[in-house]
Design a protein around this motif. Sequence first.
Motif, PDB file in Angstrom:
ATOM      1  N   ARG A  83       0.939  -1.189  -0.038  1.00 43.53           N
ATOM      2  CA  ARG A  83       0.055  -0.016   0.050  1.00 43.53           C
ATOM      3  C   ARG A  83       0.680   1.046   0.025  1.00 43.53           C
ATOM      4  O   ARG A  83       0.685   2.331  -0.560  1.00 43.53           O
ATOM      5  N   GLN A  89      -0.228   4.899  -1.524  1.00 45.22           N
ATOM      6  CA  GLN A  89      -1.021   5.432  -0.377  1.00 45.22           C
ATOM      7  C   GLN A  89      -0.169   5.175   0.819  1.00 45.22           C
ATOM      8  O   GLN A  89      -0.274   4.396   1.516  1.00 45.22           O
ATOM      9  N   TRP A  90       0.777   6.481   1.282  1.00 45.15           N
ATOM     10  CA  TRP A  90       1.631   6.219   2.473  1.00 45.15           C
ATOM     11  C   TRP A  90       0.802   6.179   3.636  1.00 45.15           C
ATOM     12  O   TRP A  90       1.020   5.575   4.622  1.00 45.15           O
ATOM     13  N   TYR A 104      -2.553   5.354   4.049  1.00 46.22           N
ATOM     14  CA  TYR A 104      -3.217   4.158   4.187  1.00 46.22           C
ATOM     15  C   TYR A 104      -2.021   2.947   4.659  1.00 46.22           C
ATOM     16  O   TYR A 104      -2.445   2.143   5.684  1.00 46.22           O
TER      17      TYR A 104
END
Lengths: 335, 455
Positions: free
Chosen positions: A285, A295-296, A298
């Motif tokens: 992720r 998506q850092w 997330y």
Amino acid sequence: MSKNFQLERETSSLSSFPNSKSFFSKLKSWLLPYAFLSPTLVVVTLFFFIPLVMVFILSFTNLDMTNFGILKWWQPANWTLDNYVKIFTNRFFPRILNNTLMYVSMTLIFFNVGMALVIALITTNINRRVGFAFRLIWLMCRLTPVVVYIMMWKALAGPAPMGVLNKHILGPLGIGGGEFLLNTNPWVFVILANGFIGASFGMIIFSSAIEAIPKDYMIASKVDGASTWQTIRYITIPMIKWPLLFVTTYQTLSLLTSFEQILLLTNGGPGLYETEVWSLTAYHRAFSSYFGNTQWGYGSAWAVILVIIGIIMAIIYLRVFKFNELIQEPKIDQL
Amino acid sequence: MKTSKSLLSIILIVILVMSFTAMALAQDLDIIPIKVRCRAKPPMENWRGLNFLVAEKDLNADLEAMGDPRRVKVEVIQDNLDWGDYITEFVLGYGAGESPDIWLTGHEYIGTQAEAGRIIALDGIIEEFPIYNLVFDTLWDCTKYKGKIWGVPQDAEARPLYWNKTLLKKLGWSDGEIAALPGKIEKGEFTLYDMLETAKQAVDKGVVEPGNGFWTRPKNGPDFTPFYYAFGGETIDSATGKLVFDKTAGLKYYGFFYDAAQKYGSMGCLGLDWSSAWHPGVTSKVLFWVGGTWQWAEWAEKFLKDLGGEAYMWENFGFGLIPAAEKGGKPNSLTHPLAYLVSSQCKYPDLAVALIAKVTNYGPNTRHAITSTHLGILKGQTEYKFYKQSRLLSEALYMLDYTTFLPNNPYWGTYSTITYEALAACVSGDFTPEKAVDFVVEGLNRELGDKIIIK
């Protein structure tokens, strides 16, 4: 009389010693331990504590490729619980959790603790040099760079006619159709590849702990007619309880967070999330996506939950193994 | 003696004056480092970056001729990093103030980078280089976002449906039938389900192993989108620029892949490693598969060289468009043009664009097109002497008439991940087509909110 006098003189000089210290030497002696600790404190603060706090904060943001450099992630106005809601409502969440529990428990029980203990027991009960050589050979998989090590496993599992297992063992025995074994039995290889490395750590710790048990106990048990199993069960295992706790705890946390072997071996596949474990999901992720939609925020949320799981597991272990009792001063010293 | 001393003095003075003159001239020249970052599979795609090294001399000669004191010094960095890592590298590099000046990437990333201000719009600069007028208009459309041009197309390709002629013959097909297949596909007479039926026959008769009737790429990527388009799907709303998911088309799309895997002995490809399993698979034991024209060069160079390379491939492989979903329908293909983008951290965008202009010409682009079997991007390139020598490029060119594109949208990555996960779940049997559509709708709504239109 002269002896008493000498003792009295030494005692009196000792009691007067602290008073002779200047303020600066007192300060120095107070600061010295902290000076020795400071490099560690700096390193831990810079490379663990601050990143941990940042990851924790990031987990409440939607920082990703599209808004990197734009989103002010440190401002509370941009914090929400959306990432956590997304994780727990993710349809693949149960599968990833299940994979993680299976991977950690199987590797831990059968290899990192189980096989490590068996190897340690065997190699400490055979010729010392042979045992040492065997342990050294076993360490090779830990000493080999991970990429090389995994390439070897891939060569082993390769499809016929290239795959070593298919060509030299399964083929001659007529087992299987020469398929790529990483596709047909991915978990077997994930656990074996990790377990062989993991076992080497416990093997070293347990071997040294077993070697440190005074021989008198073993001799006494033999004199009393104890079998090998009884010696192991009632003398060796209780005497290495502390290393057992350490290896179990350390390796659980290590397995929970390790993903590099799985990444290189199956990358979570071959099917959908088939060998995807929690830490690999966090990595995927946060850092890996075909179209670069990393998506850092997330990914951080996945990592934070992993940290919480790790802390809970550590506390459980410390309770189960009665950590407080283990670190108590031996009763003989308390007398 | 005196004469020789004077001569020595004169020589020393001349050397001194010449040195100072050279130093002064050198100081007047302004050396501009231009960093070019390309993703390229060696050796086939090396010209993507190497063309800039040739262009450097050409541009410096131009600058010298017009008395410009600037000189460019090109640094090319190129490797075959995964796309995701490649994008991350640029974004993080940009965050650290160290982005490359020229960055080659897929056109679909333009939306994200433009929104974040990491690249510059090229309108107003490219007009000064008429060579850009040679680029196909449709390719310029791919590099447009919010009405502006953000990149210069570098190459294009088609994604054909390939088939193994030898295996079709084993199945009982005649040479004539095999030769007629591209035409039947083009006319809509051979549909996607006809292909699956053929695949199933091959599995049933033992011509191929179960799972090997039809393959796609093994991981998420652009190759799945033309199938969604084939079933009537759309990805972007032209009015709002928002992404679109069509439930009716989605149901047919997921139904196709569910059927392929569960009923027609196909799709045993997802999760395979590219080089150790996928490429060896499609070049030997798979009946139908979707790939790119650029893979033709890869197979010839890396996987089938020992068997005769391209000659072997013409003998054993055929290709055509991706068939229509229904009889009489329109087949399609997908072009995924790469484009040179200019970073907003580039201090001399005029020089960067001038360099790109040098590589956007028949010679440099054809070098890349031939060695990597990518389609040309320039008008009249098919007439160029060297381009015409590539049989594949000539025979695949008609596919551009049927081509489709990925949308330029910042959230395409998220969209693609969710839709691919549902597809993989259909293939594995975890999802029915209906469940897959529910999963996609739920996921897209959750992740993209008002940035997605569900139809």
